[in-house]
Enzyme design. Structure first.
Site, PDB file in Angstrom:
ATOM      1  N   GLY A  62      47.185  41.700  40.704  1.00  0.00           N
ATOM      2  CA  GLY A  62      46.961  41.242  42.076  1.00  0.00           C
ATOM      3  C   GLY A  62      47.995  40.212  42.511  1.00  0.00           C
ATOM      4  O   GLY A  62      48.897  39.856  41.742  1.00  0.00           O
ATOM      5  N   VAL A  77      47.910  36.839  43.219  1.00  0.00           N
ATOM      6  CA  VAL A  77      48.000  35.559  42.501  1.00  0.00           C
ATOM      7  C   VAL A  77      48.318  35.816  41.020  1.00  0.00           C
ATOM      8  O   VAL A  77      49.210  35.176  40.445  1.00  0.00           O
ATOM      9  CB  VAL A  77      46.689  34.750  42.653  1.00  0.00           C
ATOM     10  CG1 VAL A  77      46.748  33.475  41.827  1.00  0.00           C
ATOM     11  CG2 VAL A  77      46.436  34.412  44.127  1.00  0.00           C
ATOM     12  N   ASP A 108      38.359  45.052  32.010  1.00  0.00           N
ATOM     13  CA  ASP A 108      37.389  44.971  33.106  1.00  0.00           C
ATOM     14  C   ASP A 108      36.499  43.767  32.796  1.00  0.00           C
ATOM     15  O   ASP A 108      35.760  43.764  31.811  1.00  0.00           O
ATOM     16  CB  ASP A 108      36.565  46.267  33.131  1.00  0.00           C
ATOM     17  CG  ASP A 108      35.501  46.247  34.211  1.00  0.00           C
ATOM     18  OD1 ASP A 108      35.203  45.162  34.764  1.00  0.00           O
ATOM     19  OD2 ASP A 108      34.944  47.312  34.507  1.00  0.00           O
ATOM     20  N   ILE A 109      36.585  42.735  33.621  1.00  0.00           N
ATOM     21  CA  ILE A 109      35.871  41.484  33.293  1.00  0.00           C
ATOM     22  C   ILE A 109      34.354  41.643  33.372  1.00  0.00           C
ATOM     23  O   ILE A 109      33.624  40.750  32.952  1.00  0.00           O
ATOM     24  CB  ILE A 109      36.328  40.290  34.175  1.00  0.00           C
ATOM     25  CG1 ILE A 109      35.982  40.507  35.649  1.00  0.00           C
ATOM     26  CG2 ILE A 109      37.803  39.986  33.971  1.00  0.00           C
ATOM     27  CD1 ILE A 109      36.020  39.227  36.470  1.00  0.00           C
ATOM     28  N   THR A 142      37.382  30.344  47.247  1.00  0.00           N
ATOM     29  CA  THR A 142      37.828  30.694  48.591  1.00  0.00           C
ATOM     30  C   THR A 142      37.228  29.830  49.703  1.00  0.00           C
ATOM     31  O   THR A 142      36.165  29.224  49.524  1.00  0.00           O
ATOM     32  CB  THR A 142      37.416  32.173  48.849  1.00  0.00           C
ATOM     33  OG1 THR A 142      37.508  32.478  50.232  1.00  0.00           O
ATOM     34  CG2 THR A 142      35.977  32.430  48.447  1.00  0.00           C
ATOM     35  N   TYR A 199      31.017  38.399  50.124  1.00  0.00           N
ATOM     36  CA  TYR A 199      32.178  37.863  49.389  1.00  0.00           C
ATOM     37  C   TYR A 199      31.964  36.370  49.110  1.00  0.00           C
ATOM     38  O   TYR A 199      32.063  35.923  47.959  1.00  0.00           O
ATOM     39  CB  TYR A 199      33.443  38.085  50.219  1.00  0.00           C
ATOM     40  CG  TYR A 199      34.711  37.502  49.634  1.00  0.00           C
ATOM     41  CD1 TYR A 199      35.322  38.082  48.525  1.00  0.00           C
ATOM     42  CD2 TYR A 199      35.325  36.387  50.207  1.00  0.00           C
ATOM     43  CE1 TYR A 199      36.494  37.569  47.997  1.00  0.00           C
ATOM     44  CE2 TYR A 199      36.494  35.865  49.687  1.00  0.00           C
ATOM     45  CZ  TYR A 199      37.078  36.457  48.588  1.00  0.00           C
ATOM     46  OH  TYR A 199      38.248  35.935  48.071  1.00  0.00           O
ATOM     47  N   LYS A 247      31.328  34.647  45.487  1.00  0.00           N
ATOM     48  CA  LYS A 247      32.360  33.731  44.981  1.00  0.00           C
ATOM     49  C   LYS A 247      31.742  32.363  44.659  1.00  0.00           C
ATOM     50  O   LYS A 247      32.101  31.738  43.664  1.00  0.00           O
ATOM     51  CB  LYS A 247      33.504  33.577  45.998  1.00  0.00           C
ATOM     52  CG  LYS A 247      34.377  34.794  46.178  1.00  0.00           C
ATOM     53  CD  LYS A 247      35.139  35.198  44.926  1.00  0.00           C
ATOM     54  CE  LYS A 247      36.234  34.213  44.573  1.00  0.00           C
ATOM     55  NZ  LYS A 247      36.966  34.645  43.345  1.00  0.00           N
ATOM     56  N   TRP A 272      43.707  32.048  52.552  1.00  0.00           N
ATOM     57  CA  TRP A 272      44.760  32.919  53.117  1.00  0.00           C
ATOM     58  C   TRP A 272      46.058  32.837  52.327  1.00  0.00           C
ATOM     59  O   TRP A 272      47.075  32.339  52.819  1.00  0.00           O
ATOM     60  CB  TRP A 272      45.029  32.545  54.577  1.00  0.00           C
ATOM     61  CG  TRP A 272      44.227  33.343  55.548  1.00  0.00           C
ATOM     62  CD1 TRP A 272      42.920  33.676  55.414  1.00  0.00           C
ATOM     63  CD2 TRP A 272      44.671  33.902  56.793  1.00  0.00           C
ATOM     64  NE1 TRP A 272      42.523  34.407  56.505  1.00  0.00           N
ATOM     65  CE2 TRP A 272      43.570  34.548  57.369  1.00  0.00           C
ATOM     66  CE3 TRP A 272      45.895  33.906  57.474  1.00  0.00           C
ATOM     67  CZ2 TRP A 272      43.653  35.200  58.591  1.00  0.00           C
ATOM     68  CZ3 TRP A 272      45.968  34.543  58.701  1.00  0.00           C
ATOM     69  CH2 TRP A 272      44.859  35.181  59.244  1.00  0.00           C
TER      70      TRP A 272
END
Ligand SMILES: NC(=O)c1ccc[n+]([C@@H]2O[C@H](COP(=O)([O-])OP(=O)(O)OC[C@H]3O[C@@H](n4cnc5c(N)ncnc54)[C@H](OP(=O)(O)O)[C@@H]3O)[C@@H](O)[C@H]2O)c1
Length: 214
Positions: free
Chosen positions: A10, A12, A35-36, A99, A125, A129, A150
């Site tokens: 991804g 980051v 796969d976490i 986030t 989301y 999170k 962002w």
């Protein structure tokens, strides 16, 4: 230092892996490598690699979370807990990214959100999170929660990159004008993360890393 990065394909994770590779022993695992949400796989890989630091960059993004709240819970909250438990077991530190969606919306007419503001997520989301933040904090004493906003940078198409390309090519730019946000250049985010983990400068806990409007 031995570092494990999950979700390494991804935005980051990819930039982080490249930055760390010159100075550290980095295991950058993509979704297909680990796969976490697979607890046994997480335990086995963390126990085998024995990293001193884990960066969890795996995430299910906003739209998919709304479409599939169970998967959102699994990737954004349960998976991070598995990683934090595994890190704790070997005495490693873990950085969990979170986030601005921890909060209810844009702080219009008020100061930016701070760590004193209680999370008030309004979508799947944000809720998952925030649950992930809590799970990581509870499972691993040596954890950092890094909330950012962002994030943009090369390797992933974002609004800022598209606008830049359109302007350079002399194309007309189409933009939404009813939303604003603090943006964060991915390399700046990484600079601050490295500083935090290197100097233990901020005590372990939660941090807000983003660019505040001037
Ligand atoms: N980008 C932003 O604007 C932004 C803003 C605020 C916070 N953040 C936070 O920053 C962190 C990194 O975000 P990002 O923008 O780099 O996300 P990203 O570009 O969407 O990358 C996420 C990666 O996670 C992988 N992944 C998904 N499910 C997984 C699983 N079960 N196990 C392992 N890997 C899995 C994805 O692989 P597949 O695609 O193959 O499934 C993808 O490569 C996240 O915690 C996010 O909440 C990002």
């Amino acid at each position: 230092m031995k570092v494990l990065i999950t979700g390494a394909a991804g935005l980051v994770g990819n930039h982080l892996a490249r930055r760390l590779a010159s100075a550290h022993d980095v295991a950058a695992l993509t979704h297909s490598d680990l796969d976490i949400t697979d607890r046994d796989a997480v335990r086995r890989i963390v126990a085998d690699l024995r990293p001193e630091l884990v960066y969890n960059c795996a995430v299910l993004q906003v739209d998919e979370c709304e479409q599939n709240p169970n998967k959102a819970e699994s990737v954004n909250a349960t998976g991070p807990r598995y990683l934090a438990e595994a890190a704790h077991r070997i005495g490693a530190e873990i950085v969990q990214f979170s986030t601005q969606y921890a909060f209810a919306g844009e702080p219009i007419g008020r100061d930016p959100y701070t760590l004193k503001d209680e999370p008030q997520p309004v979508n799947a989301y944000g809720r998952t999170k925030v649950a992930g933040e809590r799970a990581v904090r509870e499972a691993c004493a040596r954890s950092y929660i890094v909330r950012t906003s962002w994030v943009y940078g090369s390797s992933k198409n974002s609004f800022l990159c598209v606008v830049h390309d359109d302007l350079k090519a002399g194309r007309k730019v189409r933009a939404i004008d009813d939303i604003w946000s603090s943006t964060t250049y991915v390399e700046d985010l990484i600079d601050r993360c490295l500083e935090i983990t290197r100097r233990k400068r901020c005590q372990r806990g939660s941090l807000h890393l983003l660019r505040i409007r001037s």
